[in-house]
Enzyme design. Structure first.
Site, PDB file in Angstrom:
ATOM      1  N   ALA A  94       0.846  -1.194   0.000  1.00  0.00           N
ATOM      2  CA  ALA A  94       0.000   0.000   0.000  1.00  0.00           C
ATOM      3  C   ALA A  94       0.884   1.247   0.000  1.00  0.00           C
ATOM      4  CB  ALA A  94      -0.912  -0.009   1.221  1.00  0.00           C
ATOM      5  N   THR A  95       2.001   1.177   0.701  1.00  0.00           N
ATOM      6  CA  THR A  95       2.915   2.328   0.731  1.00  0.00           C
ATOM      7  C   THR A  95       3.340   2.712  -0.681  1.00  0.00           C
ATOM      8  OG1 THR A  95       3.728   1.690   2.906  1.00  0.00           O
ATOM      9  CG2 THR A  95       5.170   3.109   1.596  1.00  0.00           C
ATOM     10  N   THR A 110       9.394  -7.146 -12.783  1.00  0.00           N
ATOM     11  CA  THR A 110       8.801  -8.473 -12.933  1.00  0.00           C
ATOM     12  C   THR A 110       7.731  -8.696 -11.869  1.00  0.00           C
ATOM     13  OG1 THR A 110      10.892  -9.266 -13.780  1.00  0.00           O
ATOM     14  CG2 THR A 110       9.356 -10.948 -13.009  1.00  0.00           C
ATOM     15  N   HIS A 169      -1.680  -7.941   2.669  1.00  0.00           N
ATOM     16  CA  HIS A 169      -1.375  -8.575   3.963  1.00  0.00           C
ATOM     17  C   HIS A 169      -2.277  -8.116   5.113  1.00  0.00           C
ATOM     18  CE1 HIS A 169       1.158  -5.422   6.105  1.00  0.00           C
ATOM     19  NE2 HIS A 169       1.127  -4.921   4.888  1.00  0.00           N
ATOM     20  N   GLN A 216      -7.182  -0.226   5.416  1.00  0.00           N
ATOM     21  CA  GLN A 216      -7.864  -0.873   6.540  1.00  0.00           C
ATOM     22  C   GLN A 216      -9.373  -1.033   6.279  1.00  0.00           C
ATOM     23  OE1 GLN A 216      -6.415  -2.246   9.158  1.00  0.00           O
ATOM     24  NE2 GLN A 216      -4.354  -1.396   9.037  1.00  0.00           N
ATOM     25  N   CYS A 255       3.042   0.419  11.928  1.00  0.00           N
ATOM     26  CA  CYS A 255       3.846   1.028  10.874  1.00  0.00           C
ATOM     27  C   CYS A 255       4.665   2.174  11.420  1.00  0.00           C
ATOM     28  CB  CYS A 255       2.949   1.530   9.761  1.00  0.00           C
ATOM     29  SG  CYS A 255       1.796   0.294   9.262  1.00  0.00           S
ATOM     30  N   SER A 271      -3.729  -3.171   0.402  1.00  0.00           N
ATOM     31  CA  SER A 271      -2.638  -4.126   0.540  1.00  0.00           C
ATOM     32  C   SER A 271      -3.164  -5.522   0.835  1.00  0.00           C
ATOM     33  CB  SER A 271      -1.784  -3.640   1.722  1.00  0.00           C
ATOM     34  OG  SER A 271      -0.525  -4.201   1.684  1.00  0.00           O
ATOM     35  N   ASN A 291      -5.940   3.239  10.866  1.00  0.00           N
ATOM     36  CA  ASN A 291      -5.254   2.011  11.280  1.00  0.00           C
ATOM     37  C   ASN A 291      -4.975   1.939  12.778  1.00  0.00           C
ATOM     38  OD1 ASN A 291      -3.600   4.180  10.073  1.00  0.00           O
ATOM     39  ND2 ASN A 291      -1.911   3.073  11.018  1.00  0.00           N
TER      40      ASN A 291
END
Ligand code: PLP
Length: 383
Positions: free
Chosen positions: A67-68, A236, A197, A175, A320, A195, A147
């Site tokens: 996401a960053t 890639t 994860h 989130q 984070c 994101s 978050n």
């Protein structure tokens, strides 16, 4: 070990891992041949699943590494492509550090940045936003769900105000995806980041939503290379990660978001702690992420509690920003005292947590707080 830190990252779901493994061992090809085609088809199928969950078209999804990275590509890329004379950006003080750091970069390019006020529950003041918006506003960046405290922002209303004023709207959905019903086709959002994860997918893969697709929008690349992902995120493809992300989205889309179970376990933990300890709930009690519980506990420092309870995983501030010893900027923005900030802890319940784990975590926390706590007055505003 009891894991209660799912805002930082969620465990990878077993079905997701099983789905990913052949892309390490068998389908690893990356070229113009049979194995490469298989890989490409799997990536496109994952893109379809991500798009389904977001209620958008597959060509509006760009795969990234996090996401960053999506936030950087969207915000810096939009500024790079700006050919108007609009040089004003609006955000809120409770954004994730990825957004706040991008804003610092953008400021150094001569932009003016304003922050819209948030109240004691972390909700933005829409009237203030309307006052700040003007003919020079280029972009507004407001996250959907915080978050640290879980507060949900009215992104539709914010987006409508942006449209009225001709400003772009970027929203960090990291989130919000996975439990909040999201319908990008009908949302007035131009760019969004999220994101894998945080939704039981693997780390190292994220997505950027670009309304009408990257080819039809005003966003310039900030990374250069082989032209993958319509040139916005060359390099890639992380095929195992991407197919895992797609699988995680497919599982949620099939109805496995467990929102009610998350909220039930979160509320149970809150009740058990509140019955025995003097605690204050941080964030919005009503419109909040179902897994989020952020509290300040009178008489103990969050870090001391965390250090002495090594079998229970939780955060003392945003994971984070835990690299930084500074007190949480989110808790500062909603007006917590220094004592409340230092005594705050954040739980993020996951779909794998059982009721038994919640009872056990509460028992251990209560016992430890009673051992550690100094005699203090009942917290003034326990809610
Ligand atoms: N935005 C929000 C709201 C987050 O919670 C996080 C991570 O915790 C991020 C952005 C960054 O996500 P990533 O780890 O994928 O870069």
């Amino acid at each position: 070990m009891i894991y209660l830190d799912s805002h930082a990252t969620t465990p990878v779901a077993p079905e997701v891992l099983a789905f990913m493994l052949p892309y390490f061992t068998d389908h690893y090809g990356n070229g113009n041949h049979k194995m490469g085609w298989k890989n490409k088809a799997a990536i496109e199928s994952a893109r379809f699943n991500v798009a389904q969950l977001l209620g958008c078209r597959p060509n509006e999804i760009v795969f990234t590494a996090s996401a960053t990275e999506s936030i950087n590509i969207a915000m810096l890329g939009a500024v790079e492509a700006n050919t108007t004379n609009r040089r004003h950006i609006i955000s809120q003080p409770t954004e994730h550090p990825a957004v706040l750091s991008c804003l610092e970069q953008i400021k150094s390019k001569g932009y003016q940045v304003s922050f819209v006020k948030v109240d004691a529950l972390g909700r933005i003041d829409l009237i203030h936003l309307e006052e700040l918006l003007g003919e020079h506003t280029f972009m507004v960046s407001i996250m959907m769900v915080n978050n640290e405290i879980g507060t949900v922002q009215p992104v539709k209303g914010i987006g409508n105000l942006c449209r009225k004023n001709g400003a772009l709207f970027f929203s960090d959905l990291t989130q919000g995806v996975g439990w909040h019903l999201i319908d990008m086709e009908h949302y007035p959002i131009d760019f969004a980041a999220f994101s894998s994860h945080k939704i039981y997918g693997p780390r190292g893969v994220g997505a950027l939503y670009v309304k009408n697709g990257p080819q039809n929008s005003n966003i310039s690349p900030i990374l250069f290379g082989g032209g993958q992902e319509a040139g916005l995120r060359p390099g890639t493809h992380n095929a195992p990660g991407i197919v895992g992300f797609g699988k995680a989205c497919e599982i949620i889309e099939a109805g496995d978001s467990d929102t009610q179970q998350l909220a039930a376990n979160r509320d149970l933990l809150y009740r058990l702690l509140k019955n025995e300890l003097s605690i204050k709930l941080n964030g919005c009690p009503h419109n909040r992420h179902p897994a989020n519980l952020n509290i300040s506990i009178a008489g103990v420092r969050g870090e001391e509690l965390q250090g002495s309870l090594q079998n229970i995983m939780f955060s003392t501030s945003s994971a984070c920003s835990s690299h930084s010893p500074k007190p949480s900027h989110v808790l500062s923005a909603i007006g917590l005292t220094n004592e409340e900030k230092q005594s705050s802890i954040r739980f993020g319940i996951s779909k794998f947590n059982t009721k038994e784990e919640i009872y056990e975590a509460a028992r251990l926390i209560i016992g430890q707080v009673k051992r550690l706590s100094k005699p203090v007055q009942q917290m003034a505003s326990t809610r």
